[in-house]
Design an enzyme around this catalytic site. Structure first.
Site, short mmCIF file in Angstrom:
data_model
loop_
_atom_site.label_atom_id
_atom_site.label_comp_id
_atom_site.label_asym_id
_atom_site.label_seq_id
_atom_site.Cartn_x
_atom_site.Cartn_y
_atom_site.Cartn_z
N GLU A 1 -0.12 4.90 -4.91
CA GLU A 1 -0.26 3.63 -4.19
C GLU A 1 1.05 2.85 -4.29
OE1 GLU A 1 -1.09 0.15 -2.41
OE2 GLU A 1 -2.41 1.89 -2.30
N CYS B 1 -8.38 3.48 9.41
CA CYS B 1 -8.82 2.23 10.03
C CYS B 1 -8.24 2.08 11.42
CB CYS B 1 -8.43 1.04 9.15
SG CYS B 1 -6.65 0.87 8.89
#
Length: 476
Positions: free
Chosen positions: A358, A434
């Site tokens: 991340e 998304c």
């Protein structure tokens, strides 16, 4: 002498035909494709063209002649002005049909690859009060409608949402239906206190004003987090002292009035933008985090942490990802764009090892804490830019992945990341997206070695055009 612009036409008695991208509808008039917001297929309307190119135009409805039979009554008083829930006038069953079609259209049109039959979209468990986080801007100038401007209504301070095309003005919001109603009480109480006690509201153009932004988060464990973003006046010691005193007074008022708040935080942001990722955040009351629950797991979420904003639907989204991963307990799993390690920890008990990567260091620290909190000892987390961290050397050091789960931001994956994935040769890739458009682009790049075998759309955001999509790819 400047030439007068030709006035843009009005199109009369037009029947809206279909749903388009970004929550707009579309109609073809002769050779012109016209995009229109805040209407539904079947409406008969007059349209004022606002912007015109050679083959398409943007318009707004100036008169409804007939309302469509496929129409819902919007439940929010701000519908039609606030751009957040553009599909409130569309029944929910029609919304999810449109999202299913959107995913199909984008994967076929952009991806241009062989695709299986799609699974039916998973509709949201809740269609109101489904969010666990909302962000409200504070401005010295409210956004005014055309009618208010004609009536010369003066600008006044406001707390609410930014309006597209008016970056420095805020639409005042009395009630938002997207989160538990307690958040409305909190926001309105902060507004009333600020007005009654002479606190200044932020002016984005001039970069002055104390009250700047409010973030409210809630948890299915019953916890609430409120983050007040301030902008101290540092022009003099006296001005700074007044800013500090006014801030502490506001915080004490919020703490006293809302004992439900378990994390009351604040920061002084002197930047030109409202992002808080690089800011020091202070605790006024309670903890610096809250806990969200999923199955028997607990997840620590701090003020800078990313967590899916639809708590209940996040469980269904991650359940699909776990199902697609087909874990037996012997696999090395890489979780790319892991955030606070939600997916990594959610699948860890069914894997041999999970490696999470991340960009945000604070999120990685939360991910490690989340593993410790849940007694999970087979996860490793690393912070850094994905294209710089995920390299051949990294994979050689941490193990060849059997499965890669990737949940990138809206921009999709960098070419270098895709190239590394192809060289790593995992047996399966689970791609959570998304943005089906960028997902389709990436699927085309992966198609050289991988075949799409499952597609599952998931609705995370009712009344908006946004949709999540989970794809399973297997090595050819």
């Amino acid at each position: 002498m400047a030439r007068k612009k030709k006035p843009l036409p009005i199109l009369e008695n037009i029947t809206i035909q279909d749903i388009a991208a970004e929550g707009k509808c579309v109609v073809r008039v002769n050779d012109l494709v016209v995009f229109v917001p805040f209407c539904v297929p079947g409406d008969v309307v007059d349209l004022q063209i606002k912007r015109k190119k050679h083959s398409y135009a943007e318009a707004e409805v100036i008169k409804f002649h007939k309302l469509s039979d496929v129409r819902a009554v919007p439940f929010c008083e701000h519908f039609g002005i606030c751009g957040g829930c553009k599909w409130q006038n569309l029944p929910y069953e029609e919304q999810i049909k449109a999202k299913q079609k959107q995913v199909s259209d984008q994967l076929h049109r952009i991806g241009k690859i062989e695709l299986p039959e799609f699974r039916p979209i998973l509709g949201s468990v809740k269609i109101q009060e489904y969010r666990n986080k909302l962000d409200f801007g504070c401005s010295s100038k409210q956004w005014l409608t055309q009618e208010q401007m004609k009536a010369q209504v003066p600008f006044s301070p406001a707390i609410g949402f930014h309006i597209t095309g008016a970056f420095d003005k805020i639409l005042p919001v009395e009630k938002c239906w997207l989160m538990d109603n307690l958040h409305n009480e909190m926001r309105n109480a902060i507004r009333d206190y600020a007005l009654e006690n002479g606190l200044s509201f932020f002016d984005l153009r001039q970069q002055v004003g104390l009250l700047r932004d409010i973030i409210i988060r809630c948890s299915n464990s019953g916890e609430w987090m409120v983050i007040l973003q301030m902008h101290f006046d540092r022009t003099s010691d006296e001005a700074l002292k007044q800013s500090e005193e006014q801030t502490m007074g506001l915080l004490q008022f919020v703490a006293d009035k809302f004992p439900q708040i378990t994390s009351l935080l604040w920061l002084d942001n002197q930047k030109c933008n409202d992002t808080i990722g690089d800011q020091d955040i202070h605790v006024f009351k309670g903890k610096d985090h809250m806990l969200l629950l999923m199955e028997d797991l607990k997840f620590k979420v701090g003020p800078k942490s990313f967590y899916q904003t639809n708590t209940e639907q996040a469980y269904h989204l991650y359940s699909v990802a776990r199902e697609f991963a087909q874990l037996s307990g012997n696999e090395v799993v890489y979780d790319l764009y892991t955030g606070t390690g939600t997916i990594a920890n959610f699948v860890a008990r069914k894997a041999k090892k999970v490696v999470g990567i991340e960009y945000v260091p604070e999120a990685i620290e939360d991910a490690k804490v989340n593993s410790e909190l849940n007694g999970i000892d087979n996860t490793d987390f690393y912070a850094g830019d994905m294209k710089d961290i995920l390299t051949d050397d990294f994979i050689a050091e941490h193990g060849q992945p059997d499965i890669i789960i990737t949940d990138p931001p809206r921009a999709g994956m960098h070419q270098d990341v895709i190239d590394t994935i192809l060289r790593a040769k995992p047996q399966r890739i689970v791609y959570v997206s998304c943005n089906p458009a960028t997902q389709a682009r990436d699927l085309q790049l992966l198609d050289v070695d991988y075949k799409v075998v499952e597609v599952q759309p998931v609705d995370m955001f009712p009344h908006t055009p946004h949709v999540e999509n989970v794809v399973l790819l297997v090595r050819k």
